[in-house]
Motif scaffolding. Structure first.
Motif, PDB file in Angstrom:
ATOM      1  N   ALA A  51       0.838  -1.197   0.000  1.00 46.28           N
ATOM      2  CA  ALA A  51       0.000   0.000   0.000  1.00 46.28           C
ATOM      3  C   ALA A  51       0.874   1.248   0.000  1.00 46.28           C
ATOM      4  O   ALA A  51       1.921   1.298   0.656  1.00 46.28           O
ATOM      5  CB  ALA A  51      -0.916  -0.004   1.218  1.00 46.28           C
ATOM      6  N   HIS A  52       0.446   2.241  -0.732  1.00 42.97           N
ATOM      7  CA  HIS A  52       1.154   3.515  -0.770  1.00 42.97           C
ATOM      8  C   HIS A  52       1.034   4.202   0.584  1.00 42.97           C
ATOM      9  O   HIS A  52      -0.055   4.306   1.146  1.00 42.97           O
ATOM     10  CB  HIS A  52       0.538   4.392  -1.868  1.00 42.97           C
ATOM     11  N   ASP A  53       2.166   4.666   1.113  1.00 41.56           N
ATOM     12  CA  ASP A  53       2.177   5.330   2.413  1.00 41.56           C
ATOM     13  C   ASP A  53       2.946   6.640   2.290  1.00 41.56           C
ATOM     14  O   ASP A  53       4.164   6.675   2.446  1.00 41.56           O
ATOM     15  CB  ASP A  53       2.829   4.428   3.465  1.00 41.56           C
ATOM     16  N   PRO A  54       2.241   7.745   2.000  1.00 39.29           N
ATOM     17  CA  PRO A  54       2.935   9.026   1.828  1.00 39.29           C
ATOM     18  C   PRO A  54       3.603   9.520   3.099  1.00 39.29           C
ATOM     19  O   PRO A  54       4.455  10.399   3.058  1.00 39.29           O
ATOM     20  CB  PRO A  54       1.814   9.976   1.383  1.00 39.29           C
ATOM     21  N   GLY A  55       3.245   8.945   4.240  1.00 44.69           N
ATOM     22  CA  GLY A  55       3.849   9.359   5.500  1.00 44.69           C
ATOM     23  C   GLY A  55       5.223   8.780   5.751  1.00 44.69           C
ATOM     24  O   GLY A  55       5.880   9.120   6.736  1.00 44.69           O
ATOM     25  N   LYS A  56       5.691   7.898   4.871  1.00 44.39           N
ATOM     26  CA  LYS A  56       7.003   7.275   5.042  1.00 44.39           C
ATOM     27  C   LYS A  56       8.138   8.289   4.961  1.00 44.39           C
ATOM     28  O   LYS A  56       9.208   8.085   5.517  1.00 44.39           O
ATOM     29  CB  LYS A  56       7.212   6.201   3.972  1.00 44.39           C
ATOM     30  N   ARG A  91       5.453   3.377  -8.428  1.00 42.15           N
ATOM     31  CA  ARG A  91       4.149   3.645  -7.810  1.00 42.15           C
ATOM     32  C   ARG A  91       3.078   3.587  -8.900  1.00 42.15           C
ATOM     33  O   ARG A  91       3.188   4.273  -9.921  1.00 42.15           O
ATOM     34  CB  ARG A  91       4.205   5.027  -7.160  1.00 42.15           C
ATOM     35  N   GLU A 102      -6.567   7.297  -2.917  1.00 43.93           N
ATOM     36  CA  GLU A 102      -5.506   6.665  -2.125  1.00 43.93           C
ATOM     37  C   GLU A 102      -5.619   5.143  -2.120  1.00 43.93           C
ATOM     38  O   GLU A 102      -4.610   4.433  -2.170  1.00 43.93           O
ATOM     39  CB  GLU A 102      -5.537   7.206  -0.691  1.00 43.93           C
ATOM     40  N   GLU A 103      -6.857   4.634  -2.093  1.00 45.79           N
ATOM     41  CA  GLU A 103      -7.023   3.179  -2.051  1.00 45.79           C
ATOM     42  C   GLU A 103      -6.640   2.516  -3.368  1.00 45.79           C
ATOM     43  O   GLU A 103      -6.512   1.292  -3.442  1.00 45.79           O
ATOM     44  CB  GLU A 103      -8.467   2.816  -1.689  1.00 45.79           C
ATOM     45  N   GLU A 146       2.620   0.327  -4.543  1.00 44.58           N
ATOM     46  CA  GLU A 146       3.980   0.580  -5.010  1.00 44.58           C
ATOM     47  C   GLU A 146       4.886  -0.625  -4.804  1.00 44.58           C
ATOM     48  O   GLU A 146       4.668  -1.447  -3.914  1.00 44.58           O
ATOM     49  CB  GLU A 146       4.564   1.815  -4.313  1.00 44.58           C
ATOM     50  N   ASP A 150       5.448  14.131  -2.041  1.00 48.39           N
ATOM     51  CA  ASP A 150       4.640  13.061  -2.633  1.00 48.39           C
ATOM     52  C   ASP A 150       3.171  13.491  -2.603  1.00 48.39           C
ATOM     53  O   ASP A 150       2.539  13.487  -1.552  1.00 48.39           O
ATOM     54  CB  ASP A 150       4.855  11.772  -1.830  1.00 48.39           C
ATOM     55  N   ALA A 157      -1.560  11.008  -3.500  1.00 50.08           N
ATOM     56  CA  ALA A 157      -2.883  10.840  -2.893  1.00 50.08           C
ATOM     57  C   ALA A 157      -3.806  12.014  -3.187  1.00 50.08           C
ATOM     58  O   ALA A 157      -5.026  11.901  -3.038  1.00 50.08           O
ATOM     59  CB  ALA A 157      -2.742  10.649  -1.386  1.00 50.08           C
TER      60      ALA A 157
END
Length: 204
Positions: free
Chosen positions: A145-150, A184, A165-166, A170, A157, A160
């Motif tokens: 799952a894409h996690d822009p908070g990484k 991504r 987002e769902e 990536e 980024d 989203a």
């Protein structure tokens, strides 16, 4: 004689209709197309590595095409340019994807993340250098799952903000603080299938 002729015409017409229906049908039966973004992501990744234009073009969203972004920051609208000299990210329809490896034309794909140098390549060279490059190892990664908070890298980024987002997953190559990259992929539903609308190449 008249009855035989009528039967022959009917048979020919029926055959023509059957052929027309078969030709107009999508390559995938509705039951065969990917229903989850993870299954769709694997199929897109595998088609890119196999240079399978038939499979790849069928995975592209027919109504929207696929936007190709060469950095984590997606430039989808004029307001995304923020006064820079960049241009909107390139959008490919199914026909362009079909010709990706055979088209000899050189295109501008975006700017290289970090150096800002323009990426001007044929479709085949672009995919080979920036997507299926053997140093990236996306072919052995599993979609997550894409996690822009990484917080990978310094480029904002905004995926989203541009895609649901769902629908974003990536493939990751490497992890901070090492040099790494993400392939991504963003999907949107179409005719009961998950189809590709965004391909984003992020580096850190």
């Amino acid at each position: 004689m008249g009855g035989s002729l009528i039967r022959l015409i009917f048979a020919y017409t029926g055959l023509s209709l059957a052929l027309a229906t078969t030709t107009a049908s999508p390559l995938w039966a509705a039951s065969d197309c990917p229903k989850s973004v993870y299954a769709a992501a694997r199929e897109v990744r595998d088609a890119l590595y196999a240079e399978d234009v038939t499979a790849l073009s069928e995975l592209i969203h027919d109504g929207l095409g696929v936007r190709v972004s060469t950095a984590a920051y997606v430039i989808a609208e004029e307001e995304d340019l923020e006064g820079s000299d960049r241009v909107l990210d390139r959008v490919l329809d199914r026909n362009a994807v079909w010709a990706l490896w055979s088209d000899p034309e050189t295109y501008y794909w975006g700017d290289k993340e970090g150096s800002g140098k323009p990426i001007e390549r044929t479709g085949a060279a672009f995919v080979s250098e920036y997507v299926t490059n053997q140093e990236l190892h996306f072919e052995t990664a599993e979609p997550i799952a894409h996690d822009p908070g990484k917080g990978r890298g310094t480029t904002f980024d905004n995926a989203a903000d541009k895609y649901p987002e769902e629908g974003i997953v990536e493939f990751i190559s490497g992890e901070p603080p090492e040099n790494g990259a993400a392939l991504r992929l963003a999907f949107a539903p179409e005719e009961g299938c998950q189809r590709l609308v965004g391909l984003i190449l992020a580096r850190w």
